[in-house]
Design a protein around this motif. Structure first.
Motif, PDB file in Angstrom:
ATOM      1  N   SER A  51      25.729 -19.827  57.779  1.00  0.00           N
ATOM      2  CA  SER A  51      26.984 -19.155  57.492  1.00  0.00           C
ATOM      3  C   SER A  51      27.689 -19.786  56.294  1.00  0.00           C
ATOM      4  N   SER A  52      27.591 -21.091  56.142  1.00  0.00           N
ATOM      5  CA  SER A  52      28.235 -21.723  54.990  1.00  0.00           C
ATOM      6  C   SER A  52      27.523 -21.342  53.706  1.00  0.00           C
ATOM      7  N   ARG A  53      26.208 -21.177  53.755  1.00  0.00           N
ATOM      8  CA  ARG A  53      25.476 -20.722  52.574  1.00  0.00           C
ATOM      9  C   ARG A  53      25.887 -19.302  52.210  1.00  0.00           C
ATOM     10  N   GLN A  54      26.026 -18.457  53.221  1.00  0.00           N
ATOM     11  CA  GLN A  54      26.432 -17.081  52.963  1.00  0.00           C
ATOM     12  C   GLN A  54      27.823 -17.032  52.366  1.00  0.00           C
TER      13      GLN A  54
ATOM     14  N   CYS B 272      35.205 -18.517  42.369  1.00  0.00           N
ATOM     15  CA  CYS B 272      35.575 -19.921  42.582  1.00  0.00           C
ATOM     16  C   CYS B 272      35.427 -20.269  44.061  1.00  0.00           C
ATOM     17  N   VAL B 273      34.760 -21.381  44.329  1.00  0.00           N
ATOM     18  CA  VAL B 273      34.596 -21.834  45.705  1.00  0.00           C
ATOM     19  C   VAL B 273      35.628 -22.922  45.969  1.00  0.00           C
ATOM     20  N   CYS B 274      36.379 -22.738  47.009  1.00  0.00           N
ATOM     21  CA  CYS B 274      37.428 -23.695  47.368  1.00  0.00           C
ATOM     22  C   CYS B 274      36.807 -25.044  47.726  1.00  0.00           C
ATOM     23  N   LYS B 275      37.425 -26.105  47.273  1.00  0.00           N
ATOM     24  CA  LYS B 275      36.924 -27.456  47.523  1.00  0.00           C
ATOM     25  C   LYS B 275      36.875 -27.755  49.008  1.00  0.00           C
ATOM     26  N   GLU B 276      37.882 -27.300  49.761  1.00  0.00           N
ATOM     27  CA  GLU B 276      37.910 -27.564  51.196  1.00  0.00           C
ATOM     28  C   GLU B 276      36.763 -26.865  51.917  1.00  0.00           C
ATOM     29  N   GLU B 277      36.394 -25.671  51.456  1.00  0.00           N
ATOM     30  CA  GLU B 277      35.277 -24.969  52.081  1.00  0.00           C
ATOM     31  C   GLU B 277      33.977 -25.736  51.864  1.00  0.00           C
ATOM     32  N   ARG B 278      33.797 -26.276  50.662  1.00  0.00           N
ATOM     33  CA  ARG B 278      32.586 -27.048  50.397  1.00  0.00           C
ATOM     34  C   ARG B 278      32.562 -28.309  51.241  1.00  0.00           C
ATOM     35  N   ILE B 279      33.704 -28.972  51.357  1.00  0.00           N
ATOM     36  CA  ILE B 279      33.774 -30.193  52.164  1.00  0.00           C
ATOM     37  C   ILE B 279      33.500 -29.871  53.625  1.00  0.00           C
ATOM     38  N   ASN B 280      34.101 -28.790  54.141  1.00  0.00           N
ATOM     39  CA  ASN B 280      33.875 -28.404  55.535  1.00  0.00           C
ATOM     40  C   ASN B 280      32.415 -28.056  55.767  1.00  0.00           C
TER      41      ASN B 280
END
Length: 65
Positions: free
Chosen positions: A6-9, A25-33
């Motif tokens: 799901s994170s890849r999607q 743009c990918v949010c930094k918090e989403e990448r960290i989570n």
């Protein structure tokens, strides 16, 4: 496992611009989570593998019970 998929999607959708007006743009918090979820999953897998390995190595101790 499902968390990684799901994170890849989410990342693919964000790159394609499906996340609204973000422009890919990918949010930094989403990448960290997403990274934290993958780390937690790997820790869980290693914990299970370690428990199985100990059980296989020590089975002879408890074979008489």
């Amino acid at each position: 496992m499902g968390q990684c998929i799901s994170s890849r999607q989410k990342l693919e959708k964000a790159k394609e611009g499906g996340g609204g007006g973000g422009g890919g743009c990918v949010c930094k918090e989403e990448r960290i989570n997403g990274c934290l979820a993958m780390v937690q999953e790997q820790k869980s897998r290693l914990y299970i593998a370690r428990k199985c390995l100990v059980m296989l190595l020590c089975w002879h101790k408890y074979s008489n019970y």
